[in-house]
Enzyme design. Structure first.
Site, PDB file in Angstrom:
ATOM      1  N   HIS A   8       1.806  -2.926  -4.026  1.00 14.10           N
ATOM      2  CA  HIS A   8       1.665  -1.468  -3.994  1.00 14.10           C
ATOM      3  C   HIS A   8       0.183  -1.088  -3.926  1.00 14.10           C
ATOM      4  CE1 HIS A   8       2.813   2.656  -4.349  1.00 14.10           C
ATOM      5  NE2 HIS A   8       2.220   2.814  -5.515  1.00 14.10           N
ATOM      6  N   GLU A  45      13.477   5.201  -8.288  1.00 15.46           N
ATOM      7  CA  GLU A  45      12.982   5.706  -9.569  1.00 15.46           C
ATOM      8  C   GLU A  45      14.120   6.102 -10.498  1.00 15.46           C
ATOM      9  OE1 GLU A  45       9.453   8.478  -9.159  1.00 15.46           O
ATOM     10  OE2 GLU A  45      10.002   8.181  -7.057  1.00 15.46           O
ATOM     11  N   MET A  60      10.688   2.370   1.776  1.00 17.94           N
ATOM     12  CA  MET A  60      11.576   2.673   0.646  1.00 17.94           C
ATOM     13  C   MET A  60      11.880   4.165   0.516  1.00 17.94           C
ATOM     14  SD  MET A  60       9.799   0.180  -2.158  1.00 17.94           S
ATOM     15  CE  MET A  60       9.224  -1.468  -1.713  1.00 17.94           C
ATOM     16  N   SER A  61      11.708   4.924   1.588  1.00 14.96           N
ATOM     17  CA  SER A  61      11.901   6.380   1.457  1.00 14.96           C
ATOM     18  C   SER A  61      12.429   6.961   2.761  1.00 14.96           C
ATOM     19  CB  SER A  61      10.561   7.046   1.099  1.00 14.96           C
ATOM     20  OG  SER A  61       9.658   6.958   2.187  1.00 14.96           O
ATOM     21  N   ALA A 104       4.513   5.325   3.912  1.00 14.27           N
ATOM     22  CA  ALA A 104       3.819   4.065   4.157  1.00 14.27           C
ATOM     23  C   ALA A 104       4.907   3.033   4.450  1.00 14.27           C
ATOM     24  CB  ALA A 104       3.024   3.659   2.924  1.00 14.27           C
TER      25      ALA A 104
END
Ligand code: HPA
Length: 267
Positions: free
Chosen positions: A242, A84, A206-207, A111
């Protein structure tokens, strides 16, 4: 601990009460509604200067402080991702605030795409370790020697065992595996998936990885669970998107809530 984190913790205590928080819970894509399971005080991120902005759809940008199964928790309904802002330390302030509120334990959820046929969409995966495939690090620029964080057993063995036992008691199939952090926001190519699978990863997302590094830096004990929303790119005919992630995450969320309740009640 930055001055800002202490100030925000004071602001949160003024609204939610002085009792120290025991554990933090960060909710991933499509899991944001778990914040509603907590009986407590809800504070919009917009009221907490430096917290993530509106963020990513499927997240719930509020902090809820309250009790879950007799354990005082701080639930982060949404996270900031590297993709982001280009900042690997985007979650540093919220985690510093968690620590300033007294917490010693952090549960992370996300996720993820699976690279294991025996961990299909709808299943959960307990993280045993990770591969930082992004090459980024949230502690770049941190001047203190504390930046040299050891990462063996970063995923706390005792909490992992408590989570495994809780899943068994609930009759929930929970395998463990290695999570690879890919920066996003584009999904991976099939060739990238073949590459990280060969390197030893079981799921991709992604996290989480930067948060684990920051949490260990802050001295928090960490556990993380992925809710598998899809097979990773090239592994099935299903299109990855997404929207699909948000639609599939609730399948794992119900199981995750049962496991978390059991673990928190025994913490
Ligand atoms: N890749 C990366 N992040 C994800 C995926 C995926 O396949 N599914 C859900 N989050």
């Amino acid at each position: 601990m930055s001055r800002n984190a202490d100030e925000l913790a004071a602001l949160i205590r003024a609204r939610a009460g002085d009792a120290p928080v025991r554990a933090g819970l960060v909710l991933g894509s499509g899991l944001g509604h778990l914040a509603d399971a907590v009986d407590g005080v809800s504070i919009d991120y917009a009221d907490l200067p430096g917290f993530p902005h509106a963020g990513v759809s499927g997240h719930n940008p509020k902090l809820v402080i309250g009790d879950l199964e007799g354990c005082r928790v701080a639930v982060f309904g949404g996270r900031a991702h590297y993709y982001e802002s280009g900042r690997g330390d985007a979650m540093r302030l919220p985690l510093e605030v968690l620590s300033a509120l007294g917490a010693d334990t952090l549960f992370l959820t996300n996720a993820a795409g699976s690279m294991r046929e025996d961990i299909p969409p709808g299943d959960l995966m307990l993280l045993s370790d990770h591969i930082n495939f992004s090459g980024l690090n949230p502690l770049i620029g941190e001047p203190s020697d504390a930046r040299f964080v050891p990462m063996k057993d970063a995923y706390d063995p005792a909490i992992r065992s408590a989570i495994t036992q809780a899943a068994a008691a609930e009759g929930i199939d929970l395998k463990d595996g290695v999570y690879a952090w890919y920066s996003g926001p584009s999904f991976e190519t099939p060739a990238e998936i073949r590459a990280i699978r060969t390197l030893g990863a079981d799921a991709v997302g992604m996290s989480t990885v930067p948060e684990v590094i920051l949490a260990r830096f802050l001295g928090l004990r960490v556990a993380a669970v992925s809710t598998i929303t899809n097979m990773a790119a090239g592994m099935s005919d299903e299109a990855i998107s997404h929207d699909h992630t948000k639609a599939m995450a609730p399948l794992g969320a119900a199981k995750l809530e049962k496991i978390l309740r059991r673990v928190l009640s025994a913490l």
